[in-house]
Write an enzyme that holds these catalytic residues in place. Sequence first.
Site, PDB file in Angstrom:
ATOM      1  N   ARG A  46      -3.198 -10.398  -3.155  1.00 52.45           N
ATOM      2  CA  ARG A  46      -3.413  -9.154  -2.428  1.00 52.45           C
ATOM      3  C   ARG A  46      -2.260  -8.969  -1.455  1.00 52.45           C
ATOM      4  NH1 ARG A  46      -2.719 -11.457   1.747  1.00 52.45           N
ATOM      5  NH2 ARG A  46      -3.299  -9.548   2.798  1.00 52.45           N
ATOM      6  N   GLY A  47      -2.247  -7.801  -0.787  1.00 55.08           N
ATOM      7  CA  GLY A  47      -1.103  -7.453   0.041  1.00 55.08           C
ATOM      8  C   GLY A  47      -0.218  -6.543  -0.791  1.00 55.08           C
ATOM      9  N   ALA A  48       0.093  -5.363  -0.273  1.00 56.83           N
ATOM     10  CA  ALA A  48       0.774  -4.353  -1.072  1.00 56.83           C
ATOM     11  C   ALA A  48       2.049  -4.871  -1.745  1.00 56.83           C
ATOM     12  CB  ALA A  48       1.058  -3.120  -0.209  1.00 56.83           C
ATOM     13  N   ARG A  81      -5.946  -1.373  -8.811  1.00 58.03           N
ATOM     14  CA  ARG A  81      -6.286  -0.983  -7.438  1.00 58.03           C
ATOM     15  C   ARG A  81      -5.517   0.297  -7.127  1.00 58.03           C
ATOM     16  NH1 ARG A  81      -6.444  -5.288  -2.814  1.00 58.03           N
ATOM     17  NH2 ARG A  81      -7.953  -3.763  -2.050  1.00 58.03           N
ATOM     18  N   GLN A 182      -9.674 -11.365   5.622  1.00 61.22           N
ATOM     19  CA  GLN A 182      -8.307 -11.803   5.359  1.00 61.22           C
ATOM     20  C   GLN A 182      -7.625 -12.314   6.632  1.00 61.22           C
ATOM     21  OE1 GLN A 182      -9.603  -8.897   4.382  1.00 61.22           O
ATOM     22  NE2 GLN A 182      -9.001  -8.370   2.292  1.00 61.22           N
ATOM     23  N   ASP A 223      -0.355  -0.147   3.232  1.00 60.49           N
ATOM     24  CA  ASP A 223      -0.501  -0.119   1.772  1.00 60.49           C
ATOM     25  C   ASP A 223       0.155   1.104   1.153  1.00 60.49           C
ATOM     26  OD1 ASP A 223      -2.899  -1.847   2.836  1.00 60.49           O
ATOM     27  OD2 ASP A 223      -2.495  -2.426   0.758  1.00 60.49           O
ATOM     28  N   ASN A 233      -3.801   1.604   5.607  1.00 62.62           N
ATOM     29  CA  ASN A 233      -3.795   0.144   5.692  1.00 62.62           C
ATOM     30  C   ASN A 233      -5.249  -0.318   5.704  1.00 62.62           C
ATOM     31  OD1 ASN A 233      -2.347  -2.378   5.926  1.00 62.62           O
ATOM     32  ND2 ASN A 233      -3.050  -2.495   8.043  1.00 62.62           N
ATOM     33  N   LYS A 234      -5.448  -1.603   5.688  1.00 63.99           N
ATOM     34  CA  LYS A 234      -6.791  -2.199   5.628  1.00 63.99           C
ATOM     35  C   LYS A 234      -7.754  -1.552   6.628  1.00 63.99           C
ATOM     36  CE  LYS A 234      -8.099  -4.261   3.434  1.00 63.99           C
ATOM     37  NZ  LYS A 234      -7.351  -5.426   3.110  1.00 63.99           N
TER      38      LYS A 234
END
Lengths: 332, 332
Positions: A46-48, A81, A182, A223, A233-234
């Site tokens: 995960r993580g863009a 995603r 996370q 993201d 973003n998250k």
Amino acid sequence: LIPKTLEWKNDALYLLDQTRLPLEEVELRCGTVAEVVSAIKCLAVRGAPAIGVAGAYGVAIAALNDPASVVSAIKDLAASRPTAVNLFWALEKMTLLHRAGATPAELLVAAQEIEADDRERCRLIGEHGAALLPDEATVITHCNAGALATAGIGTALAVIYRAVELGKRIKVYADETRPLLQGARITAWELQRSGVDVTLITDGMAAAVMKRRRVDAVITGADRIAANGDAANKIGTYGLAVAARHHGIPFYIAAPFSTFDAKTAHGEAIPIEERDPSEVTEGFGRRTAPPGIAVFNPAFDVTPADLIRSFITERGVFPATREALAKAMAER
Amino acid sequence: LIPKTLEWKNDALYLLDQTRLPLEEVELRCGTVAEVVSAIKCLAVRGAPAIGVAGAYGVAIAALNDPASVVSAIKDLAASRPTAVNLFWALEKMTLLHRAGATPAELLVAAQEIEADDRERCRLIGEHGAALLPDEATVITHCNAGALATAGIGTALAVIYRAVELGKRIKVYADETRPLLQGARITAWELQRSGVDVTLITDGMAAAVMKRRRVDAVITGADRIAANGDAANKIGTYGLAVAARHHGIPFYIAAPFSTFDAKTAHGEAIPIEERDPSEVTEGFGRRTAPPGIAVFNPAFDVTPADLIRSFITERGVFPATREALAKAMAER
């Protein structure tokens, strides 16, 4: 000190399975496109920026396994995603090469170049961002925008790693980042292992920390950043940005240009993934909410450009305005 | 529909053990002061008004078991949790009666009166507060300020229950309220069981809900309100109030006068309980953060009076100003 987020070896993509952190360090081997798609969906990677690199390797794997499967592989990867634009950025690069007749071996080299390129962008983000932090700075961060979110040393955390490397004493508060933690599972682990002074808080504590203690900056990753500077973003990032504004604390977003999406005009146009309610109701191995309860579980939120002090990128630091973005993107 | 928070029967205080919600409804019998203290400390009973009532019963239990133990019992009860002032308010009432020579039976009656009095205050808070909510209102609440936090129908949730009873269609978003998830485990459960339209969100989603959907009010309870109107409540409340202000949404605190503390001049003087780091690192039955990580775990934060639109009390609704508070308290 920190295991590699992803690595190409033995004809496959090996990922550090991030769903198992912080208690287990387990490598996950992806030898098929389905395995890469599944790893992205379940957040093993995960993580863009890291998703973008993994997506590129996914295309290479498809080509190596069966050159006829590349187009459908790209389609499957693109459906994994929706929010992080780095995936689509990487898939577009691979699509163009494939259409131009690149061989499987050439597609693999291209994926490796995307990985090396991301590593270099991270390094430059750290370099440019570190100058923003004074000695003895206290920083709040959200989710994980560190080494585990990229092929390099991270985006938001690259800034911190570089500042520490330059001898600055930096204190970090890491939001745990519900629902999937996370911040607690990955950022706290990564910073602790790197010897950075880190304190874990719940998301709801960030505003109180700003009020009770001195906080010099809030830095997160992103993201997808729209053409007007609005940044997805998250989930929880927007509330953090609002709290930073209330306290007069600069809110920075650190991201490579693979996260900037000139085709999306503004934040409202960014697709926001909604994930399974069970992440909220039984995210820790046991049920913590009543059966049948309605849940709203967007994985991301959008912080409008006017709450963002600056973007920290591999090309330098610039304000979150349409003009500055257009200028920086034109340099590409 | 909702089991009683606390009940005096068979010569003991019976509590609904709230640590077991929402999956199990277990009664906890407290026949000694040590058992009441332990129940308060472990949050089997929680919510400022309910803690006050439980504390009063604790004094009665001490007197019934051993009249000579009352003074030390009051000391032990006062040391159980520091922030909610209702406990000290109830203990002071009981102390005065004890000093005036009240018998054990009279102290029990006094505890029962404090319980009945809290029930009536809740009813009136609902009555006064319901008028503030328009039909089809959407409300965000934090932690649990419902029936399970009081001897009656709650404080913040009393407003919602009464509005619904009056035929208004009310939609509630309940913050899950990390670390101990009182929103997910108790508020969601209580509202669901009462037939109120409730959607569970993580704490970090509240600001995004305010931005993406229409929210008409934020209503929480409080654990202690200082003389200038600053209010301590469950950690996360302050950030929620900041977000409400940013979006122009009125932020209300619903609380009985047993929560108002004229002796505390302002919010900075309210003692804030810090709880065990394990609530953050292993709050769900398994470890979700790296071993040895530093944690900041304040159980409460303070919302300054200027972010509070009004207090909703048993004596009516009034602004969060020192003058309005002094006037309302003088009516006591």
